[in-house]
Write a protein that holds these residues in place. Structure first.
Motif, mmCIF file in Angstrom:
data_model
loop_
_atom_site.group_PDB
_atom_site.id
_atom_site.type_symbol
_atom_site.label_atom_id
_atom_site.label_comp_id
_atom_site.label_asym_id
_atom_site.label_seq_id
_atom_site.Cartn_x
_atom_site.Cartn_y
_atom_site.Cartn_z
ATOM 1 N N MET A 619 0.849 -1.186 0.000
ATOM 2 C CA MET A 619 0.000 0.000 0.000
ATOM 3 C C MET A 619 0.884 1.234 0.000
ATOM 4 O O MET A 619 1.932 1.268 0.659
ATOM 5 N N THR A 620 0.474 2.253 -0.729
ATOM 6 C CA THR A 620 1.211 3.508 -0.693
ATOM 7 C C THR A 620 0.922 4.222 0.621
ATOM 8 O O THR A 620 -0.033 3.892 1.340
ATOM 9 N N LEU A 641 -12.821 -3.405 4.191
ATOM 10 C CA LEU A 641 -11.828 -2.383 3.886
ATOM 11 C C LEU A 641 -10.565 -3.012 3.276
ATOM 12 O O LEU A 641 -9.979 -2.467 2.332
ATOM 13 N N ALA A 642 -10.160 -4.165 3.811
ATOM 14 C CA ALA A 642 -9.002 -4.865 3.239
ATOM 15 C C ALA A 642 -9.290 -5.323 1.815
ATOM 16 O O ALA A 642 -8.426 -5.263 0.935
ATOM 17 N N GLU A 643 -10.514 -5.762 1.561
ATOM 18 C CA GLU A 643 -10.895 -6.173 0.208
ATOM 19 C C GLU A 643 -10.852 -5.000 -0.751
ATOM 20 O O GLU A 643 -10.412 -5.123 -1.901
ATOM 21 N N LEU A 644 -11.291 -3.835 -0.303
ATOM 22 C CA LEU A 644 -11.299 -2.659 -1.166
ATOM 23 C C LEU A 644 -9.883 -2.207 -1.525
ATOM 24 O O LEU A 644 -9.633 -1.755 -2.646
ATOM 25 N N PHE A 645 -8.942 -2.318 -0.595
ATOM 26 C CA PHE A 645 -7.565 -1.902 -0.861
ATOM 27 C C PHE A 645 -6.703 -3.030 -1.420
ATOM 28 O O PHE A 645 -5.523 -2.818 -1.712
ATOM 29 N N GLY A 646 -7.269 -4.212 -1.559
ATOM 30 C CA GLY A 646 -6.543 -5.315 -2.171
ATOM 31 C C GLY A 646 -5.425 -5.874 -1.336
ATOM 32 O O GLY A 646 -4.397 -6.306 -1.879
ATOM 33 N N VAL A 647 -5.574 -5.868 -0.008
ATOM 34 C CA VAL A 647 -4.562 -6.421 0.886
ATOM 35 C C VAL A 647 -5.255 -7.335 1.891
ATOM 36 O O VAL A 647 -6.486 -7.391 1.973
ATOM 37 N N CYS A 648 -4.452 -8.057 2.658
ATOM 38 C CA CYS A 648 -5.025 -8.923 3.681
ATOM 39 C C CYS A 648 -5.353 -8.101 4.929
ATOM 40 O O CYS A 648 -4.915 -6.951 5.090
ATOM 41 N N ARG A 649 -6.089 -8.707 5.840
ATOM 42 C CA ARG A 649 -6.550 -8.011 7.050
ATOM 43 C C ARG A 649 -5.370 -7.573 7.918
ATOM 44 O O ARG A 649 -5.358 -6.440 8.437
ATOM 45 N N SER A 650 -4.362 -8.445 8.062
ATOM 46 C CA SER A 650 -3.229 -8.109 8.930
ATOM 47 C C SER A 650 -2.421 -6.940 8.363
ATOM 48 O O SER A 650 -1.957 -6.069 9.110
ATOM 49 N N THR A 651 -2.249 -6.914 7.035
ATOM 50 C CA THR A 651 -1.510 -5.805 6.420
ATOM 51 C C THR A 651 -2.232 -4.487 6.649
ATOM 52 O O THR A 651 -1.619 -3.459 6.975
#
Length: 700
Positions: A619-620, A641-651
């Motif tokens: 993520m930037t 929110l993690a799905e929207l930013f394309g990352v996993c929950r922990s990240t």
């Protein structure tokens, strides 16, 4: 008593005639006999007259007086006489020699001559360094005594054979017989070695007047500034025993290979087989016609669509390219025909190839191809799956057929790819993406142009080892220097990642990555900074294409990219202008805080090369701050929110924990949203619905 001069003269004449015919022992005994007959002073007189040592004569006298037995016939010395051999004096000499000449089998694997030419002088020098007194001739004698001789390499190892090798050979044979029985064309294709034009040495000999050889350069490379190179790509018709060679002047790419087949079909194939509906191609497993190359298959699909032929391709297993018919039925005869003849021009190459014939009736035609076939073109997986390619049941990797029609999309032609690439570059030059108008962009490109030219020449210098490169002077790169500057600016502005640029331009990641890396170094050297956008809008190529075509959201749901939708005032509680100002205010202290924490963790400065790319992080920094604001607003849970930013929950949670202290330190209050969405789809749907913009309140 005094010996007269007459006796001295008789002795001299007798020795001059007799001694050359005697061996060492016979000479010694003959001299001793004369000395005994002369009496007192005879030893000295005989020695001076014969020109030998008195000790030698005296030794012969002792042997006569002792009455020694005659030696066996053929011997001049008693057995055991003479100096002992080197291996007898030094028993460790032979093992030391074997350890040098055979370090893997008999000696030390770390032998000092393991990677050095094992000449007699090198071996003798190394043995002497180890304390063994020996000369080069003695080394040669010992090696011969132990069964060694000078030998070259023998080409007998075939390497590991593929388990399906024989089965693939039989399958290719069946396909060839089936197509030939139906009157369909069957061709064998491959690219011959690239050749340079000029007065260069060529292997082989040909008849010429004695003492008048063709004068060529004294080295195998040409140092001229503008040297033409040619790439002969051959098509051998296995049924008609005819060859057609397309002589290219650019790169040996998959596009060039299919273009050569297309040129053969237009020039010969469609005339020799007017009723053909299928075409069988046998090719190697590697090279420009490799079964792994997506571009090879995409270009063949375009060729099939253009000609209406069903193209079947059968690849030979890896390591069996010499079984391809074109190797020993066409290329070998071309090589023999131009042996000992410098290829000084395109005309010489074409005429020499066209003059190739055999007693079995081979006929060859050649044509020059001035087309440009740059490297770096990429075909995506989705584009490949959309092509009408059917894998065969037997060895599907090596055998497949391409229909002239079908598939979800029509295969693009080379000119269509070029036009699409040019339109995409024009889109990327939009001031809203590049962050500068056309005039500013041109100034930047002109400023970097000299450094780019110097960098290119330096790279060529390193690759060729200091020699001047063989080039035609034509620009055949897929991206020009100005294009590299443009995509680097777009990338550094964080408009989209490299993957999106690859999909948009149809260029492989290696070419894009190298262009960005090199241009970025030039920008750093000249202290030119590119200001990034705060929020990265385009994570998919489709989003940027939709933005470029100005499609309305109602007509195209993806017209509002996901990251742009997340900046909606309905979600952030503030206008986009105010959000942009807030992000610009927080991004610098946030980056400084993160760098301080990482400095403490690693215990020192950053190592060179670490985090060299903008998008190495998932993520930037702008995305992290935006995600934290949405989390504080409670517009949705962590999972959506993690799905929207394309990352996993922990990240995502780690990013939020990094930003929250920055918000708290600056006492920025985030007002909770009135509605909490349960899924990411619900959140995006609410943003896409027509709404009146609510600027909201933000207390500081």
């Amino acid at each position: 008593m005094r010996i007269s001069d007459e006796v001295r003269g008789q002795l001299a004449r007798r020795f001059e005639v007799l001694l050359p015919h005697l061996n060492e022992r016979q000479q010694r005994l003959a001299l001793a006999t004369e000395a005994r007959l002369l009496g007192h002073g005879g030893v000295r007189l005989v020695a001076r007259t014969a020109g030998v040592s008195e000790t030698t004569v005296r030794k012969g006298v002792f042997e006569l007086e002792a009455g020694v037995e005659p030696l066996p016939e053929g011997r001049a010395r008693r057995p055991g006489g003479g100096r002992m051999r080197a291996e007898a004096v030094d028993p460790s000499l032979v093992p030391a020699l074997m350890a040098l000449v055979e370090p893997d089998e008999r000696g030390d694997p770390m032998s000092p001559l393991r990677w050095t030419t094992k000449s007699l002088r090198h071996l003798a020098a190394e043995l002497s360094r180890q304390g063994h007194r020996i000369t080069a001739p003695t080394v040669g004698r010992l090696l011969k005594a132990h069964g060694f001789s000078l030998q070259g390499t023998a080409k007998t190892l075939e390497g590991g054979q593929h388990p399906d090798r024989d089965a693939q050979f039989r399958y290719i044979n069946e396909q060839v017989k089936g197509h030939q029985a139906s009157g369909e064309p069957v061709i064998s294709v491959d690219a011959k070695k690239k050749e340079q034009l000029g007065q260069l040495p060529m292997a082989g000999q040909e008849w010429r007047p004695a003492g008048e050889p063709v004068e060529v350069e004294d080295h195998s490379f040409f140092a001229g500034p503008r040297v033409e190179t040619v790439i002969p790509y051959g098509i051998y018709d296995m049924t008609a025993n005819t060859g057609w060679v397309n002589v290219g002047v650019d790169h040996d790419t998959a596009a060039f290979a299919v273009a050569s087949i297309n040129r053969w079909w237009q020039a010969r194939g469609r005339h020799d087989y007017p009723a053909a509906s299928r075409l069988l191609i046998t090719a190697d497993a590697g090279g420009s016609n490799s079964y792994r190359y997506r571009l090879w298959k995409a270009e063949l699909a375009a060729f099939a669509a253009e000609t209406g032929l069903t193209v079947t391709v059968c690849h030979f297993p890896p390591g069996t390219s010499k079984w391809n018919k074109i190797e020993h039925r066409l290329f070998s005869h071309i090589t023999m025909n131009w042996r000992g003849r410098p290829l000084t021009s395109h005309e010489v190459v074409l005429n020499t190839i066209a003059a190739t014939t055999t007693r079995t009736g081979l006929r060859v035609e050649a044509a020059l191809d001035h087309g440009s076939y740059p490297t770096g073109i990429a075909v995506s997986r989705d584009q490949l799956l959309a092509l009408p390619i059917t894998a065969h049941a037997d060895h599907s990797r090596w055998n497949y057929s391409i229909a002239p029609a079908g598939g979800t999309v029509a295969p693009p032609r080379a000119d269509e790819r070029t036009a699409t690439r040019e339109r995409t570059l024009q889109t990327l030059a939009d001031p809203r993406l590049a962050g500068m108008n056309s005039r500013e962009l041109e100034v930047l490109q002109a400023q970097l142009a000299p450094a780019q030219a110097a960098r290119t020449e330096q790279r060529r210098y390193v690759l060729r080892g200091g020699r001047r490169v063989a080039t035609t002077g034509r620009s055949r790169a897929l991206l020009s220097d100005a294009d590299e500057v443009l995509i680097t600016v777009v990338y550094l502005r964080q408009v989209c990642p490299q993957k999106v640029l690859c999909d948009l331009l149809g260029i492989n990641p290696v070419t894009i990555g190298q262009a960005i890396k090199a241009t970025r170094q030039l920008l750093d050297e000249q202290k030119i900074s590119i200001t990034p956008t705060v929020v990265r809008y385009f994570t998919r190529a489709e989003d940027l294409r939709a933005w470029a075509t100005d499609v309305a959201p109602a007509e195209h749901p993806s017209a509002i990219p996901t990251h742009q939708a997340l900046t909606s005032p309905a979600l952030t509680g503030t206008s986009r202008e105010a959000l942009h100002t807030l992000l610009e205010e927080l991004i610098v202290p946030y980056a400084a805080a993160i760098e301080q924490r990482r400095h403490r963790q690693r215990g020192g400065d950053r190592r060179p090369g670490s985090r060299g790319g903008v998008f190495r992080q998932k993520m930037t920094d702008g995305d992290r701050i935006l995600a934290t604001i949405l989390y504080r607003r409670r517009v949705c849970g962590l999972d959506p929110l993690a799905e929207l930013f394309g990352v996993c929950r922990s990240t995502l949670w780690n990013a939020i924990k990094d930003v929250l202290p920055i918000l708290d330190a600056r006492r920025i209050d985030i007002t909770p949203a009135e509605h909490r969405h349960t899924t990411a789809a619900d959140l995006l749907a609410s943003v896409n619905e027509p709404q009146t913009e609510d600027h909201g309140d933000r207390h500081r």
